[in-house]
Scaffold this motif. Structure first.
Motif, mmCIF file in Angstrom:
data_model
loop_
_atom_site.group_PDB
_atom_site.id
_atom_site.type_symbol
_atom_site.label_atom_id
_atom_site.label_comp_id
_atom_site.label_asym_id
_atom_site.label_seq_id
_atom_site.Cartn_x
_atom_site.Cartn_y
_atom_site.Cartn_z
ATOM 1 N N ASP A 199 0.827 -1.207 0.000
ATOM 2 C CA ASP A 199 0.000 0.000 0.000
ATOM 3 C C ASP A 199 0.865 1.261 0.000
ATOM 4 O O ASP A 199 0.570 2.233 -0.730
ATOM 5 N N ARG A 200 1.900 1.269 0.804
ATOM 6 C CA ARG A 200 2.782 2.441 0.853
ATOM 7 C C ARG A 200 3.488 2.636 -0.487
ATOM 8 O O ARG A 200 3.676 3.773 -0.954
ATOM 9 N N LEU A 201 3.885 1.552 -1.109
ATOM 10 C CA LEU A 201 4.572 1.648 -2.399
ATOM 11 C C LEU A 201 3.620 2.152 -3.487
ATOM 12 O O LEU A 201 4.013 2.929 -4.361
ATOM 13 N N ARG A 202 2.368 1.734 -3.445
ATOM 14 C CA ARG A 202 1.402 2.210 -4.451
ATOM 15 C C ARG A 202 1.185 3.712 -4.341
ATOM 16 O O ARG A 202 0.893 4.392 -5.339
ATOM 17 N N ASP B 162 4.933 0.927 -11.204
ATOM 18 C CA ASP B 162 4.060 -0.236 -11.383
ATOM 19 C C ASP B 162 4.398 -1.288 -10.337
ATOM 20 O O ASP B 162 5.552 -1.399 -9.891
ATOM 21 N N ILE B 163 3.391 -2.054 -9.929
ATOM 22 C CA ILE B 163 3.564 -3.192 -9.023
ATOM 23 C C ILE B 163 2.808 -4.367 -9.618
ATOM 24 O O ILE B 163 1.598 -4.269 -9.880
ATOM 25 N N THR C 71 8.406 -1.665 -10.054
ATOM 26 C CA THR C 71 9.067 -0.852 -11.081
ATOM 27 C C THR C 71 9.052 0.605 -10.638
ATOM 28 O O THR C 71 8.020 1.130 -10.235
ATOM 29 N N ILE C 72 10.237 1.245 -10.692
ATOM 30 C CA ILE C 72 10.343 2.648 -10.293
ATOM 31 C C ILE C 72 10.920 3.464 -11.450
ATOM 32 O O ILE C 72 11.275 2.914 -12.499
#
Length: 819
Positions: free
Chosen positions: A56-59, A66-67, A85-86
């Protein structure tokens, strides 16, 4: 739009369009230099079994593009994972450190792969590639020191792809610097540029204004546009000096093809974007292992040429006296470095490794073994969703038990055949399906150490699959070499098959190391245990048949032929090879020795080989060690020749003469030079640094302005060994030596070396020094029991059966009479 084939020299990337663009620097088939820019590829890493709140934090993170969920095979089972993906490659380490969980098992995977390598892995391309391209606008072209700047067209169904191998002509620039020793001021930069289908050029930049020298050098590099930059020890001395002096003048050495400055990557490695730094010293050090590593010594050994006569210690005075002569000297040094690189075929060898490993030329020339293995292994792991852990270093543990070494009895042996396993460790890995993906308690392939591996029909291992392909490639390249229509083509395929051999034999090394991402000591130990079992089973079978195994080391066996003739030995070797060769395991007949000698130490022997070619083979003795002095090696070779001829009387007489010649000062000082590599000073114990002769020489040479760096060899002569620390004098090839060597010290070292051979015939180092043979204490003629009923020793009698109580007597005849 047009289609081009590109030979990839170096890859880089830069920020662009709220993301990153990959830059592929190389040359086309016709030799045109260009950079191809690839848009849209993003960096990523994999999280193992991530918690929901972490995702959730990464989204919510604007850097995250992208996740995607992805299966991950790790620790012997398939598990859940997420591919993150960053936007920016340079931010991957930050995320890795933030998301890493404590514990031995890594939870952040594929997180330390260089971005350009990740691009090549995912696109399945390497040294040569085909691109569909369009010209970039002037605003983009202005970023580069190249006329040809293109954009790769990558649409659906149309992308970058492998190209048939080719080698375009490459341009090489070699340079050298002369500077003041104390002030460090540069007097001149000189050099030569050639190749790439253009004429040879030389340059000499000398000026009282140091800033102008630096500016002219940068202008020349950009204008001449070399693919490769070389020189002798430029990574350790010249490039750092250029950076240092440029900083003094507020300049930036923008010699990269993207107008950037050289970057220090550590451990003698520099990067210049779009070009390759290929240090001629490093290649001489690696390929030749010379006893001395000065440019003078290597040039004489390899090129039969030498430096010009200028006193480097007084370079400031030399410059004031005759600057033209100093510039001639400087240019000649640069030319020597270029010729060394060419003679060693360094660029071709680098391209060979890059071809097989699917990497740019820069990595082929300067890459580490683990990098090559990564390039072969990671794409295969990705394809099968195998987790790729970050590189890590294991804590110090007991070393893995190595290969089997059979005890050798001292003596001389006649007609010895040598057989060894073809690619022993790779063959074991293939036949036993050994891999980190097959290590399992459920495995049915059980090593002598107890490690278990799944059979290939249950789960084919990644590494065995790669090695099978490499073996097939090697056989294919070998066949193409045999049928090559020209010498150049044959050299090309020979280079490729040698590169394959290097990579195949590297797999065991990285698996058994303490620093590789897939390191596993139980795997390394299993491989060597299978090898020991394999070789010892053959030795037992041979000895059960009455054959004498003289020696064995890891993958080779030395056996005395039952019929003491060349024809008999050759037929015997062929029969043994046929007997023990099985499916996937080739036991090859390698050579025949007419005579073979060892003083009984493991890994030390000498033999007169007569097949497949005639040569004297020496292993382990001082002739093979780079820290021995020349006279020591020459003396030992003379003695070996006599012992293999069976001339014991001549052997002992000549050994005594060789020792006496040193005592009587009949040896040139140049033949007494000792050399050794030097590490950084802080790596030595502080309390013993002052006593280390090589470290003292290193520091003295630095103070005199010589461009020595850690990792390089320094040379010296011992002038007084009776004081502590020893008194020594640096040796510089071409510089007069005015001190007196410690002749007694050198005589003792020669005697100790030759005694390794003569002790087998009861003459030790003291006897060689004194010139008289001393009977061993307690072995007088009166106390030695009469064994006249025993036969005298023969040419093949080991020393264990010659001297000492309850042993057979030594005949008074020479070895040449014993048969």
């Amino acid at each position: 739009m047009r289609t081009i084939d590109l030979f990839l020299i170096e890859g880089s990337y830069r920020a662009a369009d709220n993301g990153v663009v990959v830059e592929l620097f190389g040359k086309t088939r016709d030799g045109t230099a260009l950079v191809a820019r690839y848009y849209g590829f993003r960096p990523y890493f994999v999280l193992l079994e991530p918690a929901a709140d972490v995702l959730d934090r990464l989204r919510a993170d604007p850097e995250v593009v992208d996740i995607q969920p992805t299966p991950v095979w790790l620790g012997g089972r398939e598990r859940s994972g997420a591919r993150i993906t960053i936007r920016s490659p340079w931010k991957v380490p930050e995320y890795r450190d933030r998301l890493r969980l404590p514990g031995d098992e890594p939870n952040v995977l594929a997180c330390d792969i260089p971005f350009v390598h990740r691009f090549l892995y995912d696109k399945h391309v390497g040294l040569t590639l085909t691109l569909d391209v369009e010209d970039e606008p002037d605003s983009i072209r202005s970023l580069y020191a190249l006329e040809n700047v293109v954009r790769v067209v990558s649409e659906e169904g149309q992308d970058i792809r492998p190209a048939e191998a080719f080698r375009p002509p490459l341009r090489t620039l070699s340079f050298d610097i002369e500077n003041a020793i104390r002030e460090r001021t540069i007097f001149t930069i000189c050099g030569v540029a050639e190749g790439g289908g253009r004429e040879r050029r030389t340059f000499r930049f000398g000026d009282r204004d140091e800033k102008k020298i630096l500016e002219r050098f940068v202008e020349f590099v950009l204008e001449d546009d070399p693919d490769v930059i070389t020189g002798y020890n430029i990574a350790g001395y010249d490039i750092p000096l250029l950076q240092e002096r440029a900083l003094v003048h507020g300049l930036e050495l923008r010699i990269g093809r993207d107008r950037t400055t050289p970057r220090d990557m550590g451990e003698r490695l520099w990067r210049v974007t779009g070009r390759v730094i290929a240090d001629a010293w490093w290649w001489a050090h690696r390929e030749l292992r010379p006893k001395q590593e000065t440019l003078q010594f290597v040039a004489r050994m390899l090129l039969a040429d030498s430096k010009l006569d200028v006193d480097r210690r007084n370079i400031s005075a030399e410059w004031e006296k005759d600057p033209d002569r100093v510039m001639e000297y400087c240019e000649h040094d640069a030319d020597l470095a270029l010729r060394i690189l060419q003679r060693l075929r360094s660029i071709d060898r680098g391209a060979d490794l890059a071809t097989v490993a699917h990497l740019p030329l820069e990595e082929g020339l300067n890459g580490r073994t683990s990098l090559f293995i990564d390039a072969l292994l990671i794409p295969r792991a990705d394809a099968e969703h195998v987790g790729v852990p970050p590189t890590h270093r294991l804590r110090r543990e007991a070393a893995i038990e190595g290969g089997y070494v059979h005890t050798i009895r001292p003596g001389i042996y006649r007609w010895v055949v040598v057989l060894d396993f073809k690619s022993m460790y790779p063959s074991i890995i293939i036949s036993q399906n050994i891999c980190f993906t097959t290590l399992s308690d459920r495995g049915t392939n059980v090593s002598p150490t107890g490690a278990r591996f799944l059979s290939a029909d249950v789960r084919p291992g990644l590494i065995p699959g790669i090695l099978r392909e490499l073996l097939a490639d090697r056989d294919r390249f070998r066949a193409l070499s045999r049928n090559a229509p020209s010498t150049e083509t044959r050299q090309y395929y020979d280079g490729l098959q040698n590169a394959v051999k290097v990579l195949m034999n590297s797999f065991y090394g990285v698996l058994a190391s303490s620093f590789y991402r897939f390191t596993n000591k139980s795997i390394g130990a299993a491989i060597t245990s299978f090898a020991r079992e394999q070789i010892t089973s053959i030795i037992r079978a041979l000895e059960a048949d009455g054959h004498e195994v003289v020696y064995s080391d890891t993958d080779s066996v030395f056996i005395r032929a039952p019929e003491p003739t060349f024809e008999g030995a050759k037929a015997f070797g062929e029969a043994i090879a046929a007997r023990f060769t099985k499916e996937n395991v080739a036991f090859e007949f390698q050579s025949v020795y007419e005579s073979f000698f060892s003083h009984g130490a493991k890994k030390r022997y000498v033999g007169r080989q007569v097949w497949p070619r005639e040569e004297l083979v020496v292993r382990g003795y001082e002739t093979r060690r780079s820290d021995s002095f020349e006279y020591q090696s020459q003396a030992l070779m003379e003695v070996f020749d006599l012992v293999l001829k069976g001339d014991t009387d001549g052997l002992l007489r000549r050994s005594r003469e060789l020792v006496l010649a040193v005592r009587q000062k009949q040896v040139l000082p140049a033949q007494l030079v000792i050399a050794r590599s030097v590490r950084a000073e802080e790596e030595y114990n502080e309390g013993t640094r002052a006593a280390l002769p090589f470290l003292r020489v290193f520091k003295q040479l630095q103070s005199e302005g010589y461009d020595v760096i850690p990792g390089m060899k320094v040379a010296w002569i011992v002038t007084n060994s009776h004081v502590s620390p020893q008194e020594i004098e640096p040796w510089i090839d071409g510089r007069p030596f005015t001190k007196e060597p410690d002749w007694e010290y050198y005589a003792e070292r020669v005697a100790q070396t030759l005694a390794r051979v003569t002790e087998v015939f009861d003459w030790d180092a003291r006897a060689l020094l004194q010139g008289t043979h001393q009977q061993r204490l307690g072995h007088s003629a009166a106390s030695t029991p009469d064994r006249s009923d025993q036969a005298p020793a023969t040419l093949d009698t080991p020393i264990a059966e010659i001297a000492g109580p309850k042993k057979r007597r030594t005949s008074t005849r020479s070895l040449s009479e014993w048969d």
